[in-house]
Design a protein around this motif. Structure first.
Motif, PDB file in Angstrom:
ATOM      1  N   TRP A   1       5.216   2.754   1.995  1.00  0.00           N
ATOM      2  CA  TRP A   1       6.467   3.097   1.317  1.00  0.00           C
ATOM      3  C   TRP A   1       6.950   4.500   1.671  1.00  0.00           C
ATOM      4  O   TRP A   1       6.155   5.404   1.859  1.00  0.00           O
ATOM      5  CB  TRP A   1       6.288   2.985  -0.195  1.00  0.00           C
ATOM      6  CG  TRP A   1       6.088   1.589  -0.649  1.00  0.00           C
ATOM      7  CD1 TRP A   1       4.902   1.013  -1.028  1.00  0.00           C
ATOM      8  CD2 TRP A   1       7.077   0.576  -0.768  1.00  0.00           C
ATOM      9  NE1 TRP A   1       5.109  -0.289  -1.370  1.00  0.00           N
ATOM     10  CE2 TRP A   1       6.438  -0.595  -1.228  1.00  0.00           C
ATOM     11  CE3 TRP A   1       8.459   0.540  -0.531  1.00  0.00           C
ATOM     12  CZ2 TRP A   1       7.132  -1.783  -1.455  1.00  0.00           C
ATOM     13  CZ3 TRP A   1       9.139  -0.645  -0.763  1.00  0.00           C
ATOM     14  CH2 TRP A   1       8.479  -1.781  -1.218  1.00  0.00           C
TER      15      TRP A   1
ATOM     16  N   GLN B   1       0.847  -1.187   0.000  1.00  0.00           N
ATOM     17  CA  GLN B   1       0.000   0.000   0.000  1.00  0.00           C
ATOM     18  C   GLN B   1       0.889   1.246   0.000  1.00  0.00           C
ATOM     19  O   GLN B   1       2.001   1.209   0.525  1.00  0.00           O
ATOM     20  CB  GLN B   1      -0.900   0.016   1.241  1.00  0.00           C
ATOM     21  CG  GLN B   1      -1.771  -1.216   1.382  1.00  0.00           C
ATOM     22  CD  GLN B   1      -2.728  -1.365   0.216  1.00  0.00           C
ATOM     23  OE1 GLN B   1      -3.343  -0.400  -0.219  1.00  0.00           O
ATOM     24  NE2 GLN B   1      -2.848  -2.570  -0.304  1.00  0.00           N
ATOM     25  N   ALA B   2       0.390   2.328  -0.527  1.00  0.00           N
ATOM     26  CA  ALA B   2       1.177   3.560  -0.636  1.00  0.00           C
ATOM     27  C   ALA B   2       1.736   4.011   0.706  1.00  0.00           C
ATOM     28  O   ALA B   2       2.906   4.384   0.813  1.00  0.00           O
ATOM     29  CB  ALA B   2       0.332   4.670  -1.266  1.00  0.00           C
TER      30      ALA B   2
ATOM     31  N   SER C   1       1.947   9.145  -1.192  1.00  0.00           N
ATOM     32  CA  SER C   1       0.501   9.126  -0.974  1.00  0.00           C
ATOM     33  C   SER C   1      -0.263   8.288  -1.984  1.00  0.00           C
ATOM     34  O   SER C   1      -1.471   8.120  -1.852  1.00  0.00           O
ATOM     35  CB  SER C   1      -0.036  10.560  -0.998  1.00  0.00           C
ATOM     36  OG  SER C   1       0.278  11.158  -2.237  1.00  0.00           O
ATOM     37  N   ALA C   2       0.435   7.746  -3.003  1.00  0.00           N
ATOM     38  CA  ALA C   2      -0.238   6.949  -4.024  1.00  0.00           C
ATOM     39  C   ALA C   2       0.720   5.904  -4.568  1.00  0.00           C
ATOM     40  O   ALA C   2       1.939   6.064  -4.465  1.00  0.00           O
ATOM     41  CB  ALA C   2      -0.729   7.855  -5.150  1.00  0.00           C
ATOM     42  N   LEU C   3       0.172   4.859  -5.161  1.00  0.00           N
ATOM     43  CA  LEU C   3       1.008   3.818  -5.749  1.00  0.00           C
ATOM     44  C   LEU C   3       1.467   4.164  -7.163  1.00  0.00           C
ATOM     45  O   LEU C   3       2.094   3.365  -7.826  1.00  0.00           O
ATOM     46  CB  LEU C   3       0.267   2.471  -5.758  1.00  0.00           C
ATOM     47  CG  LEU C   3       0.126   1.810  -4.391  1.00  0.00           C
ATOM     48  CD1 LEU C   3      -0.720   0.548  -4.484  1.00  0.00           C
ATOM     49  CD2 LEU C   3       1.485   1.509  -3.785  1.00  0.00           C
TER      50      LEU C   3
ATOM     51  N   TYR D   1       3.839   6.819  -9.269  1.00  0.00           N
ATOM     52  CA  TYR D   1       4.934   7.765  -9.019  1.00  0.00           C
ATOM     53  C   TYR D   1       5.556   8.120 -10.358  1.00  0.00           C
ATOM     54  O   TYR D   1       5.920   7.237 -11.140  1.00  0.00           O
ATOM     55  CB  TYR D   1       5.979   7.121  -8.100  1.00  0.00           C
ATOM     56  CG  TYR D   1       6.978   8.103  -7.548  1.00  0.00           C
ATOM     57  CD1 TYR D   1       6.785   8.688  -6.309  1.00  0.00           C
ATOM     58  CD2 TYR D   1       8.112   8.454  -8.266  1.00  0.00           C
ATOM     59  CE1 TYR D   1       7.694   9.594  -5.792  1.00  0.00           C
ATOM     60  CE2 TYR D   1       9.030   9.361  -7.757  1.00  0.00           C
ATOM     61  CZ  TYR D   1       8.818   9.923  -6.522  1.00  0.00           C
ATOM     62  OH  TYR D   1       9.724  10.831  -6.024  1.00  0.00           O
TER      63      TYR D   1
END
Length: 121
Positions: free
Chosen positions: A81, A77-78, A105-107, A109
């Motif tokens: 990481w 999950q974001a 904040s998101a997968l 990039y």
């Protein structure tokens, strides 16, 4: 400064410099799920599992293209990481020397042209 921090990062992560090949601990990706093996491919990502050596997991995205490229992180999950390295950023933001990293904040990039991004989980 950058290379000193990269050497320290490598020494802090035994999964990178292990004595045998990564074998089952590495998963290869492209900008999404599959690896593009064509001769025109200029991007690659990999997930390196560190648990066998008591280490963190790493996700590395390499963009050798002359254009920015969006990658989809294929593991976890974001919020798990943290970005440690982004070679497109100006110093001193190109590498996180404290080892804490910057949360993402998101997968998805965007890896800038001709840059490498390293995430730690």
């Amino acid at each position: 400064r950058f290379f000193k921090a990269m050497i320290a990062f490598r020494k802090a992560h035994p999964s990178i410099a292990r004595g045998r090949y990564w074998r089952d601990d590495v998963l290869w990706y492209g900008t999404a799920a599959g690896v593009d093996l064509s001769q025109d491919s200029r991007s690659l990502a990999y997930f390196l599992r560190g648990s066998r050596l008591g280490d963190n997991d790493l996700y590395v995205m390499i963009n050798a293209c002359w254009e920015d490229t969006e990658f989809t992180i294929q593991q976890g999950q974001a919020e798990q990481w943290r970005r440690i390295v982004d070679t497109s950023l100006a110093s001193p933001d190109d590498i996180e020397e404290t080892g804490k990293g910057h949360p993402i904040s998101a997968l998805r990039y965007v890896v800038k042209a001709r840059s490498i991004v390293v995430m730690v989980r």
